[in-house]
Design a protein around this motif. Structure first.
Motif, PDB file in Angstrom:
ATOM      1  N   GLY A 198       5.481   3.964   5.162  1.00 23.64           N
ATOM      2  CA  GLY A 198       4.811   2.747   5.628  1.00 23.64           C
ATOM      3  C   GLY A 198       5.626   2.011   6.680  1.00 23.64           C
ATOM      4  N   ASP A 199       5.517   0.681   6.659  1.00 22.36           N
ATOM      5  CA  ASP A 199       6.177  -0.130   7.681  1.00 22.36           C
ATOM      6  C   ASP A 199       7.688   0.060   7.693  1.00 22.36           C
ATOM      7  N   SER A 200       8.267   0.394   6.553  1.00 28.21           N
ATOM      8  CA  SER A 200       9.724   0.573   6.545  1.00 28.21           C
ATOM      9  C   SER A 200      10.106   1.764   7.426  1.00 28.21           C
ATOM     10  N   LYS A 214      13.840  -8.088  -7.117  1.00 26.43           N
ATOM     11  CA  LYS A 214      14.159  -7.971  -5.691  1.00 26.43           C
ATOM     12  C   LYS A 214      15.357  -7.050  -5.496  1.00 26.43           C
ATOM     13  N   VAL A 215      15.080  -5.918  -4.869  1.00 23.55           N
ATOM     14  CA  VAL A 215      16.161  -4.955  -4.629  1.00 23.55           C
ATOM     15  C   VAL A 215      17.118  -5.539  -3.603  1.00 23.55           C
ATOM     16  N   THR A 216      18.408  -5.491  -3.922  1.00 28.14           N
ATOM     17  CA  THR A 216      19.392  -6.135  -3.043  1.00 28.14           C
ATOM     18  C   THR A 216      20.256  -5.128  -2.290  1.00 28.14           C
ATOM     19  N   LEU A 270       9.376  -1.000  -8.065  1.00 32.15           N
ATOM     20  CA  LEU A 270      10.033  -2.313  -8.105  1.00 32.15           C
ATOM     21  C   LEU A 270       9.472  -3.216  -7.022  1.00 32.15           C
ATOM     22  N   GLU A 271       9.016  -4.388  -7.405  1.00 28.53           N
ATOM     23  CA  GLU A 271       8.378  -5.306  -6.454  1.00 28.53           C
ATOM     24  C   GLU A 271       8.988  -6.696  -6.620  1.00 28.53           C
ATOM     25  N   LYS A 272       9.347  -7.306  -5.493  1.00 27.69           N
ATOM     26  CA  LYS A 272      10.051  -8.603  -5.599  1.00 27.69           C
ATOM     27  C   LYS A 272       9.119  -9.767  -5.934  1.00 27.69           C
ATOM     28  N   THR A 273       7.830  -9.649  -5.601  1.00 21.52           N
ATOM     29  CA  THR A 273       6.904 -10.757  -5.866  1.00 21.52           C
ATOM     30  C   THR A 273       6.156 -10.504  -7.175  1.00 21.52           C
ATOM     31  N   GLY A 332      -9.335  -8.596   1.191  1.00 23.25           N
ATOM     32  CA  GLY A 332      -8.140  -9.434   1.317  1.00 23.25           C
ATOM     33  C   GLY A 332      -6.964  -8.769   0.613  1.00 23.25           C
ATOM     34  N   ARG A 333      -5.797  -8.898   1.197  1.00 21.91           N
ATOM     35  CA  ARG A 333      -4.635  -8.214   0.637  1.00 21.91           C
ATOM     36  C   ARG A 333      -4.211  -8.800  -0.706  1.00 21.91           C
ATOM     37  N   GLU A 334      -4.596 -10.027  -0.958  1.00 18.69           N
ATOM     38  CA  GLU A 334      -4.281 -10.614  -2.269  1.00 18.69           C
ATOM     39  C   GLU A 334      -4.889  -9.744  -3.375  1.00 18.69           C
ATOM     40  N   PRO A 391      -1.293 -11.569  -8.331  1.00 15.79           N
ATOM     41  CA  PRO A 391      -1.686 -11.339  -6.939  1.00 15.79           C
ATOM     42  C   PRO A 391      -0.863 -12.222  -6.006  1.00 15.79           C
ATOM     43  N   ARG A 392      -0.586 -11.695  -4.816  1.00 17.87           N
ATOM     44  CA  ARG A 392       0.174 -12.450  -3.826  1.00 17.87           C
ATOM     45  C   ARG A 392      -0.406 -12.159  -2.437  1.00 17.87           C
ATOM     46  N   GLU A 393      -0.162 -13.116  -1.556  1.00 24.11           N
ATOM     47  CA  GLU A 393      -0.700 -12.986  -0.208  1.00 24.11           C
ATOM     48  C   GLU A 393       0.144 -12.022   0.616  1.00 24.11           C
ATOM     49  N   GLU A 411      -2.991  -0.409  13.318  1.00 20.21           N
ATOM     50  CA  GLU A 411      -3.429  -0.216  11.936  1.00 20.21           C
ATOM     51  C   GLU A 411      -2.284   0.415  11.131  1.00 20.21           C
ATOM     52  N   GLY A 412      -2.049  -0.116   9.901  1.00 18.05           N
ATOM     53  CA  GLY A 412      -0.918   0.429   9.149  1.00 18.05           C
ATOM     54  C   GLY A 412      -1.178   0.675   7.679  1.00 18.05           C
ATOM     55  N   ILE A 413      -2.332   0.198   7.161  1.00 20.86           N
ATOM     56  CA  ILE A 413      -2.560   0.322   5.709  1.00 20.86           C
ATOM     57  C   ILE A 413      -2.836   1.778   5.340  1.00 20.86           C
ATOM     58  N   GLY A 414      -3.788   2.387   6.050  1.00 21.69           N
ATOM     59  CA  GLY A 414      -4.131   3.785   5.766  1.00 21.69           C
ATOM     60  C   GLY A 414      -2.930   4.693   5.986  1.00 21.69           C
ATOM     61  N   CYS A 468      -2.182 -10.155   7.044  1.00 23.51           N
ATOM     62  CA  CYS A 468      -2.824  -8.909   7.472  1.00 23.51           C
ATOM     63  C   CYS A 468      -4.205  -9.237   8.013  1.00 23.51           C
ATOM     64  N   GLY A 469      -4.799  -8.276   8.725  1.00 20.90           N
ATOM     65  CA  GLY A 469      -6.173  -8.430   9.201  1.00 20.90           C
ATOM     66  C   GLY A 469      -7.183  -7.993   8.142  1.00 20.90           C
ATOM     67  N   ASP A 470      -6.709  -7.269   7.126  1.00 19.94           N
ATOM     68  CA  ASP A 470      -7.537  -6.830   5.987  1.00 19.94           C
ATOM     69  C   ASP A 470      -8.584  -5.775   6.355  1.00 19.94           C
ATOM     70  N   GLY A 471      -8.476  -5.188   7.548  1.00 23.15           N
ATOM     71  CA  GLY A 471      -9.480  -4.208   7.989  1.00 23.15           C
ATOM     72  C   GLY A 471      -9.042  -2.787   7.662  1.00 23.15           C
ATOM     73  N   LEU A 472      -9.983  -1.991   7.140  1.00 24.59           N
ATOM     74  CA  LEU A 472      -9.687  -0.602   6.771  1.00 24.59           C
ATOM     75  C   LEU A 472     -10.627   0.321   7.534  1.00 24.59           C
ATOM     76  N   PRO A 525       0.806  -1.219   0.000  1.00 24.38           N
ATOM     77  CA  PRO A 525       0.000   0.000   0.000  1.00 24.38           C
ATOM     78  C   PRO A 525       0.843   1.274   0.000  1.00 24.38           C
ATOM     79  N   ALA A 526       1.984   1.271   0.712  1.00 25.99           N
ATOM     80  CA  ALA A 526       2.828   2.474   0.759  1.00 25.99           C
ATOM     81  C   ALA A 526       3.413   2.758  -0.620  1.00 25.99           C
ATOM     82  N   GLY A 527       4.028   1.738  -1.221  1.00 26.28           N
ATOM     83  CA  GLY A 527       4.728   1.938  -2.487  1.00 26.28           C
ATOM     84  C   GLY A 527       3.786   2.239  -3.639  1.00 26.28           C
TER      85      GLY A 527
HETATM   86  C1  FAD Z   1      -1.162 -10.090  11.224  1.00 24.60           C
HETATM   87  C2  FAD Z   1      -1.273  -8.651  10.811  1.00 24.60           C
HETATM   88  C3  FAD Z   1      -2.512  -8.045  10.757  1.00 24.60           C
HETATM   89  C4  FAD Z   1      -2.641  -6.706  10.339  1.00 24.60           C
HETATM   90  N1  FAD Z   1      -3.883  -6.185  10.228  1.00 24.60           N
HETATM   91  C5  FAD Z   1      -4.032  -4.932   9.764  1.00 24.60           C
HETATM   92  C6  FAD Z   1      -5.342  -4.415   9.534  1.00 24.60           C
HETATM   93  O1  FAD Z   1      -6.353  -5.105   9.699  1.00 24.60           O
HETATM   94  N2  FAD Z   1      -5.459  -3.141   9.094  1.00 24.60           N
HETATM   95  C7  FAD Z   1      -4.365  -2.350   8.868  1.00 24.60           C
HETATM   96  O2  FAD Z   1      -4.524  -1.181   8.488  1.00 24.60           O
HETATM   97  N3  FAD Z   1      -3.110  -2.839   9.049  1.00 24.60           N
HETATM   98  C8  FAD Z   1      -2.917  -4.110   9.479  1.00 24.60           C
HETATM   99  N4  FAD Z   1      -1.654  -4.615   9.614  1.00 24.60           N
HETATM  100  C9  FAD Z   1      -0.501  -3.775   9.244  1.00 24.60           C
HETATM  101  C10 FAD Z   1      -0.358  -3.699   7.721  1.00 24.60           C
HETATM  102  O3  FAD Z   1      -0.316  -5.009   7.191  1.00 24.60           O
HETATM  103  C11 FAD Z   1       0.929  -2.957   7.331  1.00 24.60           C
HETATM  104  O4  FAD Z   1       1.045  -1.800   8.106  1.00 24.60           O
HETATM  105  C12 FAD Z   1       0.921  -2.584   5.846  1.00 24.60           C
HETATM  106  O5  FAD Z   1       0.951  -3.735   5.034  1.00 24.60           O
HETATM  107  C13 FAD Z   1       2.126  -1.702   5.517  1.00 24.60           C
HETATM  108  O6  FAD Z   1       2.206  -1.497   4.128  1.00 24.60           O
HETATM  109  P1  FAD Z   1       3.643  -1.280   3.417  1.00 24.60           P
HETATM  110  O7  FAD Z   1       3.355  -0.994   2.002  1.00 24.60           O
HETATM  111  O8  FAD Z   1       4.453  -0.323   4.199  1.00 24.60           O
HETATM  112  O9  FAD Z   1       4.404  -2.679   3.573  1.00 24.60           O
HETATM  113  P2  FAD Z   1       4.008  -4.100   2.980  1.00 24.60           P
HETATM  114  O10 FAD Z   1       2.557  -4.248   2.877  1.00 24.60           O
HETATM  115  O11 FAD Z   1       4.775  -5.090   3.774  1.00 24.60           O
HETATM  116  O12 FAD Z   1       4.582  -4.065   1.493  1.00 24.60           O
HETATM  117  C14 FAD Z   1       5.975  -4.124   1.251  1.00 24.60           C
HETATM  118  C15 FAD Z   1       6.179  -4.571  -0.195  1.00 24.60           C
HETATM  119  O13 FAD Z   1       7.569  -4.516  -0.496  1.00 24.60           O
HETATM  120  C16 FAD Z   1       7.951  -5.688  -1.181  1.00 24.60           C
HETATM  121  N5  FAD Z   1       9.390  -5.865  -0.940  1.00 24.60           N
HETATM  122  C17 FAD Z   1       9.989  -6.188   0.219  1.00 24.60           C
HETATM  123  N6  FAD Z   1      11.335  -6.252   0.062  1.00 24.60           N
HETATM  124  C18 FAD Z   1      11.569  -5.960  -1.254  1.00 24.60           C
HETATM  125  C19 FAD Z   1      12.754  -5.882  -2.033  1.00 24.60           C
HETATM  126  N7  FAD Z   1      13.960  -6.129  -1.498  1.00 24.60           N
HETATM  127  N8  FAD Z   1      12.657  -5.563  -3.326  1.00 24.60           N
HETATM  128  C20 FAD Z   1      11.428  -5.319  -3.897  1.00 24.60           C
HETATM  129  N9  FAD Z   1      10.275  -5.406  -3.204  1.00 24.60           N
HETATM  130  C21 FAD Z   1      10.340  -5.703  -1.891  1.00 24.60           C
HETATM  131  C22 FAD Z   1       7.084  -6.767  -0.565  1.00 24.60           C
HETATM  132  O14 FAD Z   1       6.988  -7.910  -1.395  1.00 24.60           O
HETATM  133  C23 FAD Z   1       5.753  -6.027  -0.425  1.00 24.60           C
HETATM  134  O15 FAD Z   1       4.983  -6.107  -1.599  1.00 24.60           O
HETATM  135  C24 FAD Z   1      -1.484  -5.947  10.028  1.00 24.60           C
HETATM  136  C25 FAD Z   1      -0.223  -6.543  10.083  1.00 24.60           C
HETATM  137  C26 FAD Z   1      -0.112  -7.882  10.458  1.00 24.60           C
HETATM  138  C27 FAD Z   1       1.261  -8.522  10.499  1.00 24.60           C
END
Ligand code: FAD
Length: 436
Positions: A310-312, A140-142, A48-51, A116-118, A54-56, A322-325, A59-63, A29-31
């Motif tokens: 995002g999570d990074s 996959k960025v190295t 750039l995306e390593k996967t 679903g995140r897929e 659609p991929r899993e 919560e982290g998607i929004g 997550c809880g999938d809640g917004l 979601p961040a990227g």
């Molecule tokens: C069990 C669980 C339940 C959750 N439930 C919720 C919820 O209900 N609601 C909510 O808002 N948040 C929830 N979260 C948090 C939410 O999943 C994250 O905050 C959110 O996915 C962050 O998005 P992101 O884009 O920063 O990271 P990610 O979603 O992790 O995306 C990172 C992307 O980078 C790619 N990537 C990684 N390394 C590389 C590389 N070297 N080169 C290229 N690509 C790469 C990955 O494949 C992935 O596609 C939950 C988390 C967990 C673990």
């Protein structure tokens, strides 16, 4: 989805398109949000995306309405089939059960969603591509590529068994999720004082619960085989397709350490009525878990040409996990900053623009997250949510609404009602961080 542009053309040729205005690493979601907003601003952006989609993604999938707000800002069609709407939350604590509707605010919609995140991540990535972003999956960025001053000028990547590639851009956005490998490689470390929560989830077939209009949250979970409350909560999120997403997330307990999430989940689900179907025979797939980087636990959010989103950047809310929004909102801010920076000449002026990103993120969430980190340290990691959701609070609609809006960061500013006023004042009174 494999490396296609908006018109369906294949862009998989590894020898082309390795230069860009901005490189975004990771299409979660961040990227994808960052790439979408950059493309909208006319910036040449490489995602750039390593996967492969659609991929899993675990997550809880809640917004919440904040995340829905970001989807609406991006023009994602949330009326299409597959989006499950929620009217609010149902909190369960001990014998008490309350329904709290999402508030009617000026700024945010009054409904939440589940998806679903897929599908969700695929939709967002496609949306970015449709806006003009160049997506390369299976890349996959190295490592970062840096100049002599240590500033990032691109990345190296491995591509599905082919020759390693080098991509170049004057600005790079790290959106690679909780592992934060790119940030780490650039020397941006995690704040070791901040706790990391963990969460685990599983899907169950549950026609009984799947169409529910409320996201259900259980606050009275306990450590397996003990009386101690778990410093976290359990969720049952209806997916609308016959399934529910069930999981729990917890901080490490101050005294009792980390809970074994699988055992805690089993113990909790055994308490739920059999007709809900939350039993082994209805489970789809294994229990899967992951870390939750909370409360801005990685800083600085900008350094040497690299913006963290995002999570990074540890942007999951310390209040509710919560982290998607948050990832999407930060993606938008990072995109705006990068687009403005590219409009400035290379050098100190551009640098000044890029440094405004952490300033803006801190303006938006700094005090709120500091308060949440303090609440996590002082309350949640000691006794979970149970003391907060005591009988008195559970019986007071006003206190419940205030708490719900605090946890989900749902206020109007300027304030429109007493709850806005109380919450905005509380956040304003949070002291600024001490400079270390
Ligand atoms: C069990 C669980 C339940 C959750 N439930 C919720 C919820 O209900 N609601 C909510 O808002 N948040 C929830 N979260 C948090 C939410 O999943 C994250 O905050 C959110 O996915 C962050 O998005 P992101 O884009 O920063 O990271 P990610 O979603 O992790 O995306 C990172 C992307 O980078 C790619 N990537 C990684 N390394 C590389 C590389 N070297 N080169 C290229 N690509 C790469 C990955 O494949 C992935 O596609 C939950 C988390 C967990 C673990």
């Amino acid at each position: 989805m494999r490396e296609t542009t908006s018109d369906g053309q294949d862009t998989a040729d590894p020898d082309t398109g390795t230069e860009a205005g901005v490189i975004v690493v990771g299409a979660g979601p961040a990227g994808s949000s960052a790439a979408f907003h950059l493309a909208q601003a006319g910036v040449d952006v490489l995602l750039l995306e390593k996967t492969h989609f659609p991929r899993e993604k675990v997550c809880g999938d809640g917004l919440t309405p904040r995340a829905v707000h970001q989807l609406i800002r991006m023009g994602v069609d949330i009326t299409a089939p597959g989006w499950m709407r929620s009217k609010g939350m149902r909190w369960v604590a001990g014998k008490h059960q309350v329904h709290i509707d999402w508030p009617s605010l000026g700024r945010y919609p009054d409904f939440g969603l589940a998806r679903g995140r897929e599908d969700f991540d695929d939709i967002l990535a496609r949306h970015a591509v449709a806006a003009g972003a160049r997506l390369r999956t299976g890349v996959k960025v190295t490592a970062p590529v840096t100049d002599r001053a240590g500033r990032i000028t691109g990345v190296t990547a491995g591509t599905d068994g082919k020759e390693p590639l080098e991509f170049r851009a004057p600005v790079v956005i790290a959106a690679d999720g909780a592992s934060a490998r790119l940030a780490l490689a650039m020397g941006v470390r995690r704040d070791a004082r901040r706790q990391i929560a963990t969460a685990a989830r599983r899907y169950y077939r549950s026609p009984e619960r799947s169409q529910e209009e409320y996201l259900e949250l259980w606050a009275d979970l306990r450590f397996p085989g003990s009386d101690h409350y778990l410093p976290g909560y359990g969720w049952i999120f209806p997916m609308g397709d016959g399934r529910v997403n069930v999981g729990l997330g917890a901080l490490p307990h101050r005294r009792h350490g980390k809970a074994e999430l699988r055992a805690a989940l089993d113990q909790w689900l055994a308490r739920t009525p059999p007709e809900w179907g939350l039993r082994e025979e209805n489970a789809e797939g294994p229990v899967r878990g992951a870390a939750l980087p909370l409360g801005f636990n990685r800083r600085p959010l900008y350094a040497k040409g690299l913006l963290l989103v995002g999570d990074s950047g540890g942007m999951i809310s310390p209040w509710n996990g919560e982290g998607i929004g948050q990832a999407m909102e930060a993606g938008e801010v990072a995109a705006e900053t990068a687009a403005l920076a590219l409009a400035a000449p290379r050098g100190p002026r551009r640098e000044r623009v890029l440094h405004s990103y952490p300033v803006e993120m801190n303006r938006r969430w700094g005090s709120y997250y500091r308060l949440g980190n303090a609440a996590a340290d002082l309350v949640f990691s000691r006794s979970g949510f149970q003391p907060v959701l005591n009988r008195y609070v559970m019986n007071s609609p006003f206190l419940l609404s205030t708490l719900a809006r605090l946890l989900a960061n749902l206020t109007d500013n300027p304030s429109h009602d007493l709850i806005d006023h109380l919450l905005n004042t509380a956040v304003r009174l949070v002291p600024a961080p001490r400079r270390s």
